[in-house]
Design a protein around this motif. Structure first.
Motif, mmCIF file in Angstrom:
data_model
loop_
_atom_site.group_PDB
_atom_site.id
_atom_site.type_symbol
_atom_site.label_atom_id
_atom_site.label_comp_id
_atom_site.label_asym_id
_atom_site.label_seq_id
_atom_site.Cartn_x
_atom_site.Cartn_y
_atom_site.Cartn_z
ATOM 1 N N TYR A 1 0.877 -1.374 -0.125
ATOM 2 C CA TYR A 1 -0.031 -0.118 0.076
ATOM 3 C C TYR A 1 0.914 1.029 -0.174
ATOM 4 O O TYR A 1 1.945 1.364 0.702
ATOM 5 C CB TYR A 1 -0.894 -0.098 1.279
ATOM 6 C CG TYR A 1 -1.593 1.470 1.407
ATOM 7 C CD1 TYR A 1 -2.515 1.726 0.445
ATOM 8 C CD2 TYR A 1 -1.056 2.182 2.469
ATOM 9 C CE1 TYR A 1 -3.345 2.901 0.734
ATOM 10 C CE2 TYR A 1 -1.757 3.626 2.359
ATOM 11 C CZ TYR A 1 -2.691 3.794 1.731
ATOM 12 O OH TYR A 1 -3.377 5.129 1.745
ATOM 13 N N ASN B 1 -10.261 14.579 -6.156
ATOM 14 C CA ASN B 1 -9.404 13.264 -6.716
ATOM 15 C C ASN B 1 -10.006 12.895 -8.110
ATOM 16 O O ASN B 1 -11.185 12.351 -7.943
ATOM 17 C CB ASN B 1 -9.113 12.233 -5.802
ATOM 18 C CG ASN B 1 -7.954 11.141 -6.206
ATOM 19 O OD1 ASN B 1 -8.137 10.094 -5.911
ATOM 20 N ND2 ASN B 1 -7.033 11.941 -7.009
ATOM 21 N N ASP C 1 -0.380 14.016 -2.455
ATOM 22 C CA ASP C 1 -1.153 14.874 -2.319
ATOM 23 C C ASP C 1 -1.247 15.777 -3.496
ATOM 24 O O ASP C 1 -0.094 15.912 -4.476
ATOM 25 C CB ASP C 1 -0.377 15.600 -1.171
ATOM 26 C CG ASP C 1 -1.460 16.665 -0.709
ATOM 27 O OD1 ASP C 1 -1.203 18.189 -1.159
ATOM 28 O OD2 ASP C 1 -2.577 16.716 -0.078
ATOM 29 N N ARG D 1 -1.811 7.717 -2.053
ATOM 30 C CA ARG D 1 -1.922 8.652 -3.039
ATOM 31 C C ARG D 1 -1.329 9.734 -3.009
ATOM 32 O O ARG D 1 -1.261 10.395 -1.779
ATOM 33 C CB ARG D 1 -3.331 8.862 -3.722
ATOM 34 C CG ARG D 1 -4.167 10.085 -2.602
ATOM 35 C CD ARG D 1 -5.569 9.900 -3.006
ATOM 36 N NE ARG D 1 -6.397 11.255 -1.965
ATOM 37 C CZ ARG D 1 -7.628 11.221 -2.204
ATOM 38 N NH1 ARG D 1 -8.374 10.469 -2.705
ATOM 39 N NH2 ARG D 1 -7.838 12.249 -1.204
ATOM 40 N N ARG E 1 -5.151 7.454 -11.386
ATOM 41 C CA ARG E 1 -5.807 7.903 -10.049
ATOM 42 C C ARG E 1 -4.799 9.188 -9.669
ATOM 43 O O ARG E 1 -5.166 9.481 -8.538
ATOM 44 C CB ARG E 1 -5.725 6.846 -9.190
ATOM 45 C CG ARG E 1 -6.767 5.731 -9.314
ATOM 46 C CD ARG E 1 -6.718 4.762 -8.287
ATOM 47 N NE ARG E 1 -7.679 3.858 -8.461
ATOM 48 C CZ ARG E 1 -7.588 2.770 -9.410
ATOM 49 N NH1 ARG E 1 -6.769 2.785 -10.270
ATOM 50 N NH2 ARG E 1 -8.609 1.834 -9.419
ATOM 51 N N ASP E 2 -3.719 9.688 -10.300
ATOM 52 C CA ASP E 2 -3.020 10.494 -9.809
ATOM 53 C C ASP E 2 -3.264 11.964 -9.993
ATOM 54 O O ASP E 2 -1.932 12.689 -10.437
ATOM 55 C CB ASP E 2 -1.479 10.091 -9.913
ATOM 56 C CG ASP E 2 -1.310 9.837 -11.617
ATOM 57 O OD1 ASP E 2 -2.224 9.954 -12.398
ATOM 58 O OD2 ASP E 2 -0.163 9.536 -11.712
ATOM 59 N N ILE F 1 -10.410 10.495 -11.186
ATOM 60 C CA ILE F 1 -10.294 8.946 -11.408
ATOM 61 C C ILE F 1 -10.866 8.356 -12.766
ATOM 62 O O ILE F 1 -11.831 8.799 -13.178
ATOM 63 C CB ILE F 1 -10.878 8.029 -10.248
ATOM 64 C CG1 ILE F 1 -10.024 8.213 -9.107
ATOM 65 C CG2 ILE F 1 -10.524 6.617 -10.588
ATOM 66 C CD1 ILE F 1 -10.545 7.676 -7.893
#
Length: 377
Positions: A154, A179, A159, A157, A310-311, A181
């Protein structure tokens, strides 16, 4: 290629006669040699379709023969009934076509079966393409060891302050920072046709923005309102779906790569409001540039770089219904939950006579359907 064939996933497939057919069909002289022409996009597409086992049934059989030689398994029956199939560019223009079952992928898709990865490995015991032929959860490679990714681990993500993708946008910040996605398409995969009648009438059609119900309430958003997503990379405009299934703090846009019909202009940026990757950018991941060791074989868009998923972060705000034909003067509305909002305040405003003939395609509170977007064509 005529002599060596085409290779993928450790399989080499003879293609000599199909190569010669391409030379005869679309010849081009290069340095004294006559080669298959790659001069325009259609010719490139024809070459790919002619030499890929997923669109050439004879090559699919040959790929299974190569896999049989490699594994000792009997597999050519998976190609039965498709040996004579040849898919051309004209075929794809006329209608979508199913790909063929081939060991260059990992799914059995015969007889209308939906694509499900690794069904060949599970049902026909073809070894996984790894060092041991099994699924790997421990990756024994020096790059993975160096970056701490040799086991599933893990990692939080990044910031938004680490990404440098909202710095300029923060100066004009409106709405809420979320965020962003971009999952795979809900009803399609990669290059599947999307702007057609069937796809545009599934769910609500189009490529909606999915928001958490509590985040939507803070923004004064109701289900099916128009929203604008933006950051330093670009902008995306579409209607929203409000759902408790979406986690707070996140906004989803499923892959919208073929968003070509009725794209509105952005009120904030004054340009066409893009697709799912308009507000992302490619980031290189060092471990995905490893190579030369078993399954660690770098190839662009194959082993790496990975897709952006996701970034990144975007600002989300509510807007009034834009003109999908690109009209200007659009005004963003304030994010005030108390402000009454009618998604169709003037149903006939801005519609020409040809478009009005398709008003049945705009039921109240629903997204645009394809007949309306095409303006009666």
């Amino acid at each position: 290629m005529e002599e060596n064939g085409v290779s993928q996933h450790g399989l080499t497939i003879p293609v000599a006669e199909f190569y010669r057919e391409l030379v005869a069909k679309q010849p081009r002289r290069v340095d004294g040699q006559v080669l298959p022409s790659l001069y325009d996009a259609r010719e490139v597409a024809e070459v790919i379709l002619a030499l890929d086992p997923v669109t050439n049934g004879e090559l699919a059989i040959r790929a299974f023969e190569a896999e049989e030689h490699k594994t000792g398994l009997k597999l050519t029956d998976l190609g039965e009934g498709q040996r004579d199939v040849r898919v051309s560019f004209a075929d794809l223009v006329s209608q979508p076509r199913r790909v063929l079952t081939t060991p260059t992928w990992s799914a059995i898709v015969s007889k209308g079966r939906a694509y499900s990865p690794f069904t060949m490995n599970v049902e026909r015991l073809i070894p996984w393409r790894t060092l041991t032929g099994r699924q790997h959860f421990y990756l024994d490679h020096e790059n993975y060891l160096a970056w701490g990714e040799h086991l599933p681990t893990y990692k939080p993500r990044p910031d938004h302050t680490m990404l440098s993708e909202t710095e300029k946008t923060a100066l004009e910040a409106q709405g809420k920072l979320l965020n962003y996605i971009t999952p795979h398409g809900k009803w399609s995969i990669h290059s599947t046709y999307s702007d057609n009648h069937r796809m545009m009438t599934l769910s609500r059609g189009g490529y909606p923005v999915w928001l958490n119900d509590k985040d939507a309430k803070e923004l004064g958003l109701q289900d099916n309102d128009w929203v604008e997503l933006f950051n330093d990379n670009g902008v995306f405009v579409q209607r929203c779906i409000v759902s408790a299934r979406i986690p707070r703090g996140a906004v989803y846009v499923y892959h919208a790569t073929e968003r070509t019909v009725g794209i509105p202009k952005s009120p904030l940026r004054g340009k066409r409001a893009g697709m799912n990757n308009s507000i992302t950018r490619t980031r290189l991941k060092p471990v995905l540039m490893s190579g030369g060791y078993a399954q660690f074989t770098y190839a662009f868009n194959y082993w790496g770089p990975t897709g952006v998923n996701r970034d990144t972060f975007v600002y989300v705000r509510r807007i009034e219904e834009p003109d999908s034909r690109g009209g200007g003067g659009l005004r963003a509305v304030e994010s005030d939950p108390a402000t009454p909002y009618n998604p169709h305040p003037h149903p006939k405003e801005g519609l020409n006579e040809r478009t009005r003939t398709h008003e049945h395609a705009l039921p109240p509170g629903q997204m645009h359907r394809l007949p309306h977007l095409l303006g009666g064509l």
